[in-house]
Every structure is written in C-alpha cells, then in structure tokens.
Design a protein around this motif. Sequence first.
Motif, mmCIF file in Angstrom:
data_model
loop_
_atom_site.group_PDB
_atom_site.id
_atom_site.type_symbol
_atom_site.label_atom_id
_atom_site.label_comp_id
_atom_site.label_asym_id
_atom_site.label_seq_id
_atom_site.Cartn_x
_atom_site.Cartn_y
_atom_site.Cartn_z
ATOM 1 N N ILE A 59 40.731 36.417 24.877
ATOM 2 C CA ILE A 59 39.788 36.872 25.907
ATOM 3 C C ILE A 59 38.985 35.721 26.492
ATOM 4 O O ILE A 59 38.816 35.617 27.717
ATOM 5 C CB ILE A 59 38.853 37.944 25.312
ATOM 6 C CG1 ILE A 59 39.660 39.211 24.975
ATOM 7 C CG2 ILE A 59 37.706 38.263 26.265
ATOM 8 C CD1 ILE A 59 38.883 40.248 24.180
ATOM 9 N N HIS A 76 32.212 42.555 23.260
ATOM 10 C CA HIS A 76 32.740 42.121 24.557
ATOM 11 C C HIS A 76 33.415 43.297 25.263
ATOM 12 O O HIS A 76 34.152 44.067 24.636
ATOM 13 C CB HIS A 76 33.748 40.982 24.362
ATOM 14 C CG HIS A 76 34.040 40.224 25.617
ATOM 15 N ND1 HIS A 76 34.834 40.723 26.623
ATOM 16 C CD2 HIS A 76 33.623 38.993 26.049
ATOM 17 C CE1 HIS A 76 34.924 39.837 27.598
ATOM 18 N NE2 HIS A 76 34.190 38.777 27.273
ATOM 19 N N ASP A 78 35.932 43.496 27.145
ATOM 20 C CA ASP A 78 37.396 43.456 27.214
ATOM 21 C C ASP A 78 38.062 43.624 25.843
ATOM 22 O O ASP A 78 39.277 43.471 25.731
ATOM 23 C CB ASP A 78 37.861 42.145 27.852
ATOM 24 C CG ASP A 78 37.462 42.075 29.317
ATOM 25 O OD1 ASP A 78 37.431 43.134 29.969
ATOM 26 O OD2 ASP A 78 37.165 40.959 29.810
ATOM 27 N N SER A 104 41.944 46.946 33.637
ATOM 28 C CA SER A 104 42.109 45.502 33.803
ATOM 29 C C SER A 104 40.964 44.778 33.101
ATOM 30 O O SER A 104 39.870 45.333 32.953
ATOM 31 C CB SER A 104 42.111 45.132 35.287
ATOM 32 O OG SER A 104 43.209 45.715 35.953
ATOM 33 N N PRO A 105 41.195 43.534 32.662
ATOM 34 C CA PRO A 105 40.091 42.774 32.062
ATOM 35 C C PRO A 105 38.937 42.644 33.057
ATOM 36 O O PRO A 105 39.162 42.401 34.239
ATOM 37 C CB PRO A 105 40.722 41.417 31.756
ATOM 38 C CG PRO A 105 42.192 41.657 31.736
ATOM 39 C CD PRO A 105 42.449 42.767 32.702
ATOM 40 N N SER A 106 37.711 42.808 32.558
ATOM 41 C CA SER A 106 36.556 42.748 33.449
ATOM 42 C C SER A 106 35.955 41.351 33.519
ATOM 43 O O SER A 106 35.487 40.917 34.576
ATOM 44 C CB SER A 106 35.482 43.739 32.999
ATOM 45 O OG SER A 106 35.092 43.480 31.659
ATOM 46 N N TYR A 110 42.227 38.297 29.104
ATOM 47 C CA TYR A 110 43.050 39.449 28.730
ATOM 48 C C TYR A 110 42.141 40.586 28.265
ATOM 49 O O TYR A 110 40.986 40.371 27.894
ATOM 50 C CB TYR A 110 43.996 39.099 27.573
ATOM 51 C CG TYR A 110 45.053 38.071 27.909
ATOM 52 C CD1 TYR A 110 46.274 38.469 28.432
ATOM 53 C CD2 TYR A 110 44.832 36.717 27.684
ATOM 54 C CE1 TYR A 110 47.252 37.531 28.729
ATOM 55 C CE2 TYR A 110 45.802 35.771 27.984
ATOM 56 C CZ TYR A 110 47.008 36.180 28.512
ATOM 57 O OH TYR A 110 47.975 35.257 28.808
ATOM 58 N N ARG A 111 42.698 41.800 28.292
ATOM 59 C CA ARG A 111 42.098 42.912 27.558
ATOM 60 C C ARG A 111 42.868 43.019 26.240
ATOM 61 O O ARG A 111 44.109 42.995 26.234
ATOM 62 C CB ARG A 111 42.223 44.226 28.330
ATOM 63 C CG ARG A 111 41.741 45.446 27.521
ATOM 64 C CD ARG A 111 41.592 46.680 28.394
ATOM 65 N NE ARG A 111 40.551 46.485 29.376
ATOM 66 C CZ ARG A 111 39.253 46.626 29.136
ATOM 67 N NH1 ARG A 111 38.843 46.946 27.910
ATOM 68 N NH2 ARG A 111 38.376 46.427 30.093
ATOM 69 N N THR A 140 47.198 43.036 29.123
ATOM 70 C CA THR A 140 46.681 43.765 27.963
ATOM 71 C C THR A 140 47.529 43.410 26.757
ATOM 72 O O THR A 140 48.759 43.422 26.834
ATOM 73 C CB THR A 140 46.711 45.287 28.182
ATOM 74 O OG1 THR A 140 45.738 45.639 29.166
ATOM 75 C CG2 THR A 140 46.370 46.037 26.892
#
Length: 383
Positions: A59, A76, A78, A104-106, A110-111, A140
């Motif tokens: 991440i 976190h 994500d 989607s990752p914020s 990555y998520r 992801t």
Amino acid sequence: MHLVAPSLPWADVWGQPAAVAQLQRAAADPAHLSHAWLITGPPGSGRSTLAAAFAAALIAEPDDLAAMRQVLAGTHPDLTTLRTEGVIISIKDARALVERAYFSPSLGRYRVVVVEDADRMVERTSNVLLKALEEPPERTVWVLCAPSEADLLPTIRSRVRTLRLREPEIDDVAGLIVQRTGVDPQVAEQSARHAQRHIGMAQRLATDPASRERRASTLRAVLGVHGVNAAVEVAAHIVSLATEDAKALTAERDQYERESLLATLGVASGAAVPPALRSQLSALEDEQKRRATRSLRDGIDRVLTDLESLYRDVLMLQYGRGADLINRELTAELDVLARDWTPARTLTVLDRISATRENLEQNAAPTLALESLLITVASGRTP
C-alpha cells in the motif's frame, strides 16, 4: 530494484528471512506480484504479522513510513482485514469483504484484503470468495492466512500463490522470549518447548507462572486417569479451567465494549436501556457470546495439543528416541507408561485426540468429548 528497508514494515516479522525476501520482491516489482496469496504455517509462526507487513509494503510508497505505520496499525483506508472471534467466518462477513475488494485504492498503491484464519470458512463461505479470486479487481491483492493448504478448498488453493513459513527452532524461540521479556533462559527454553515453538503461547507460559502450573497439573491429572470415574472428573476439571481462562481473557473487554456502546448511544452509566436501542445491545452481546465460545474452544484445543505432545513423547520412548522429548519434566512417569503400554495403544490414544478435535469443530459438547477421550486413555479402547 528498490526493496523496502528491513526496519519497516518488516520489523516485527521474525525468523522468516526467505518469506520476507520473496514478499519484498513482489511488493517492489509487479512482475513478481500475484493477485492472491496464501500464507501457511503452524500456529505461532507469524502468519498474521507477515500478512500485515506485506500489506504495508504494497500500500505505502517505499519511503512513506507514516503510511506504513497506519497500515500496520490497521487503520489505513486501503486495508481491509477480516478476522473472526467466533467459531467460523460468517457468510455475511465474507460478502462484505468481497464488496470492499472491488473498491479502487483511495490513497495507496494497492488495496489489500487480508483474511486471517481462512481455515475457519465453511464451503459455502469459501465459494463467496471464488469469483473475486477468479476475476480480481485491478490493483487489489488478497492475502489469506491458514495453518496449511489442506485447510482450504481445492478451488481456493488453485487460485492463490502459496508461501509456506518455516517452523522456528526451540532455541530460537527461547532466545526471542528472553530478548522480549527478560525472563530466565531456562524458563524461556521450557516454555518454548512446551508451546512447541508457538511464539505467542511460549511468551504467555514464560511470563505467567499460573499458566505453567495449569498445564503441568492438567497433564499430571490425565496421567492419573485409570478408570471411568477419574475420566469424568478430569474432563470436567479441564473444561472448568478452560472456561475460567476464557472468562478471564474476555470479561474486561466485554465490559469495555458494553460501556463504550452505551456511551455512543447516549445512555448514562447505570440507566435503563431504551427499547429502541436494545437490539444494538443484543447484537453486541451475541457477538461476545460467539467470541466466548471460540475462546473456550481454543483453550480446550490447547489442552489437546498438550496431550498430543504427552503421548507423542510416550511413543518416542517406546521406539527408543527419548532424547527429543517435549515434556522432559515428566520423563519418569512417561517411562512407566511407555513400558506398560504397547505402541498400538499409544497410537489409539493419539488417533482419539485427533478425533476429539474434529468432534469439537463439529460443535460436540466439550465435556462429553473429553470424557470419551479420557475413557480411551484409561482403557486403550475407543468407546
């Protein structure tokens, strides 16, 4: 290729240099990254710790220590972590997890979705994850944790990349416990041996004399079982001790959670709960009951693990391999048993311990399951 420095996020990962190196490569280079991973290893090997470190490396940017700490703290946005404090992972929780996996990752690269105790999923719950594992969302990564590949369905195993953790040596675990707690090295060695390399349990034994005494008294009580009446008494005693231990582990947390919920709902301490809010309190109490049930089952499972070590030692003596005993402090008693019993009888007891564990997983009554086991211990025959 730039690899994350050993200090963060890997500082708490111990004794798994090969696994760390592999995950560092995967986090640094997409060519080495799979969309779904399965981390396997015996209890206490550090599966969850490694999964959290991997999530942080995925991440956060390599130089973003603040984001790494946020992931390691579990806060976190994500990172999604599913851990159960019940007996099984519910299908409702699994569906919610899959839904979040498609976000989607914020903030991060990555998520990451971490499923601890993935072996606690029944078949229909596992099937909920299949589509997400078959058609993973872009950016992801799934990380499942379980004792072994065999604990998951073949359909799940075929869709993940497995990373097997090594089992640490007893001397290594003892050294770590001394480093962490400052306990006497002999106590640390004994605790590491009795815990069979489970780091968390070894630390508890090393720092809690009452836990060491409970373990010793339980094993001596089982060694003294020679008839049905004794089997019934000792089974009840084991369940009683496990129940008290479970209550001690959960009572303070249960009270804190109840008080926090009532404060959030605006209910003053000691005041009656309005009918409109009782459903929320009931939901919390139900969750706490599930957690208490798991805590009791886990406590009894630890007793079964100790009994396995006991009769494993008997079998080792029967085959002339007494230099590698787990329960060296009971060598005199185990020598007597090794002479009085045949190896076949010892194997019957070990098989019955495994069957008892399976029966408890199927919601068998703990006292009855242990009575049946101890009758086998006393007679050498399965009831």
